[in-house]
Design an enzyme around this catalytic site. Structure first.
Site, PDB file in Angstrom:
ATOM      1  CB  SER A 121      -0.324   4.104  -1.324  1.00  0.00           C
ATOM      2  OG  SER A 121      -0.467   5.326  -1.165  1.00  0.00           O
ATOM      3  CG  HIS A 142      -0.918   1.787   3.364  1.00  0.00           C
ATOM      4  ND1 HIS A 142      -1.619   0.503   1.653  1.00  0.00           N
ATOM      5  CD2 HIS A 142      -0.929   2.760   2.942  1.00  0.00           C
ATOM      6  CE1 HIS A 142      -2.049   1.267   1.737  1.00  0.00           C
ATOM      7  NE2 HIS A 142      -1.841   2.947   1.615  1.00  0.00           N
ATOM      8  CD  GLU A 154      -1.880  -3.259   2.476  1.00  0.00           C
ATOM      9  OE1 GLU A 154      -2.214  -2.392   2.431  1.00  0.00           O
ATOM     10  OE2 GLU A 154      -2.599  -4.168   1.945  1.00  0.00           O
ATOM     11  CG  ASN A 192      -3.281   1.046  -3.882  1.00  0.00           C
ATOM     12  OD1 ASN A 192      -4.516   1.099  -3.536  1.00  0.00           O
ATOM     13  ND2 ASN A 192      -2.227   1.177  -2.493  1.00  0.00           N
TER      14      ASN A 192
END
Ligand code: NAD
Length: 285
Positions: A121, A142, A154, A192
Site C-alpha cells: 500500500s 495494488h 492500481e 492513499n
C-alpha cells in the site's frame, strides 16, 4: 498479449486470500504460499466461504466454485512455489525487510520471464524492485479490500518497469474483471495520497471538537454521497495502518500537511485500532 497462466500468491491473509480467489475463479492456476499448514488451511477456508456466498447470490455455479478451489494449490515452500510460475503477487505484511527477503528469494528461483508484483500500500515500488535483478519486470499491483468485490487495481510503474510488463498487468487485471488504473511510483500512489489526508482531516475535526465522529461521517455520507464515512473507513482499514501510511506520506514528501493527527497517534498507542480490536472511532461487537 500476455501469456500468464500460472500465478503464485505469497501470503494468504486479508488481501492474499482475496487475490488467490479472483485469480482462481478467472481460470488461473494458483499457488498460495503461507508460512504454516494451519494458515494455508485458514486461507482456503475463507476462499471457500466467499465462493459459497457467490454461489448463493447466483453469481457463479457450484461447479465454478469447485473448479476454482481445485485450481488453488497451497504451498509452504516459496522456492518450490515460484519455480514454474509466470507471475508472482506478493501480499505479506507491510514490512520492508520482510518483503526484501522474500523478493530476493523469489528473484533467485523464479524463471527469467516471471513478472514480480507487489500489493504494497505504501512502500516504494522502485525501492523493492532494486532488491531484485529484474527491476524492468517488477511492478505494483495494488488490490483493494475486499478483493473479490472491489473493482480497482492500481497499477504502479516503478522507475525501471517495462512497458510490456505494464501492458501484461493491465490485461490480466481486466481478465480478473477488474478496472486497472495506472499511476507512477510516488508515496501513497494515488489512492492513499488522496484518502489518508481526508481521513486525517476527519480525525482533526474530532480532535478539535468541531464535531462528533458520527456527525463527521454523516456529513460525508449524506452530503458527498460517500458510501462509508471517513472515520468508519479508518476503523475498517485499521488505525495503525492509517498511521503507518500517513507517516510514509509525511516522511516521503517532508511536508507538514501529512502530519498525523495527535488523536490518531493516541488511539493507536491505546490499542484502539478499529474493527480488529473492537473499538476505534466506533465500537464493534
Ligand atoms: P495480513 O496480515 O492479513 O496477511 C499477511 C499474510 O502473509 C499472513 O497470513 C501471514 O501469515 C503471511 N506471511 C507472512 N510472512 C510470510 C512469508 N514469509 N511467506 C508467506 N506468507 C507470509 O496482511 P494484509 O492486510 O493481507 O496485507 C498484505 C499486503 O497488502 C500489505 O503489503 C498491505 O499493505 C497490502 N494491502 C492491504 C490492504 C488491506 O486493506 N488490508 C489493502 C491494500 C493493500
Amino acid at each position: 498479449m500476455s501469456d500468464i497462466k500460472k500465478v503464485a500468491v505469497v501470503g494468504g491473509g486479508t488481501m492474499g486470500n482475496g487475490i488467490a480467489h479472483v485469480f482462481a475463479i478467472s481460470g488461473f492456476q494458483v499457488k498460495l504460499v503461507e508460512t504454516s499448514r494451519e494458515l494455508a488451511d485458514k486461507a482456503l477456508n475463507t476462499i471457500g466461504k466467499n465462493l459459497t456466498r457467490m454461489v448463493t447470490k447466483e453469481k457463479i455455479s457450484e461447479k465454478d466454485k469447485e473448479e476454482a478451489l481445485l485450481r488453488i494449490q497451497p504451498e509452504l515452500n516459496l522456492t518450490e512455489a515460484v519455480k514454474d510460475v509466470d507471475l508472482v503477487v506478493e501480499a505479506v505484511p507491510e514490512h520492508f525487510k520482510l518483503k526484501k527477503k522474500i523478493f530476493a528469494e523469489i528473484d533467485e528461483h523464479a524463471p527469467e520471464h516471471t513478472i514480480l508484483a507487489t500489493n504494497t500500500s505504501s512502500i516504494s515500488i522502485t525501492k523493492l524492485a532494486a532488491v531484485t535483478d529484474r527491476s524492468n519486470r517488477f511492478i505494483g499491483m495494488h488490490f483493494f479490500n475486499p478483493v473479490p468485490v472491489m473493482k480497482l487495481v492500481e497499477v504502479i510503474r516503478g522507475l525501471d518497469t517495462g512497458d510490456e510488463v505494464i501492458q501484461a498487468i493491465i490485461e490480466i487485471s481486466e481478465k480478473l474483471g477488474k478496472v486497472p488504473v495506472q499511476a507512477n511510483d510516488s508515496p501513497g500512489f494515488v489512492s492513499n495520497r488522496v484518502l489518508m489526508p481526508m481521513i486525517n482531516e476527519a480525525i482533526y475535526c474530532v480532535y478539535e471538537g468541531v464535531a462528533e465522529p458520527k456527525a463527521v461521517d454523516d456529513v460525508m455520507k449524506l452530503g458527498m454521497a460517500h458510501p462509508m464515512g471517513p472515520l468508519r473507513l479508518a476503523d475498517f482499514v485499521g488505525l495503525d495502518v492509517c498511521l503507518d501510511v500517513l507517516n510514509v506520506l509525511y516522511d516521503g514528501f517532508k511536508d507538514p500537511k501529512y502530519r498525523p493527527c495527535p488523536l490518531l497517534v493516541k488511539m493507536v498507542d491505546a490499542g484502539k485500532l478499529g474493527d480488529k480490536t473492537g473499538e476505534g472511532f466506533f465500537k464493534y461487537d
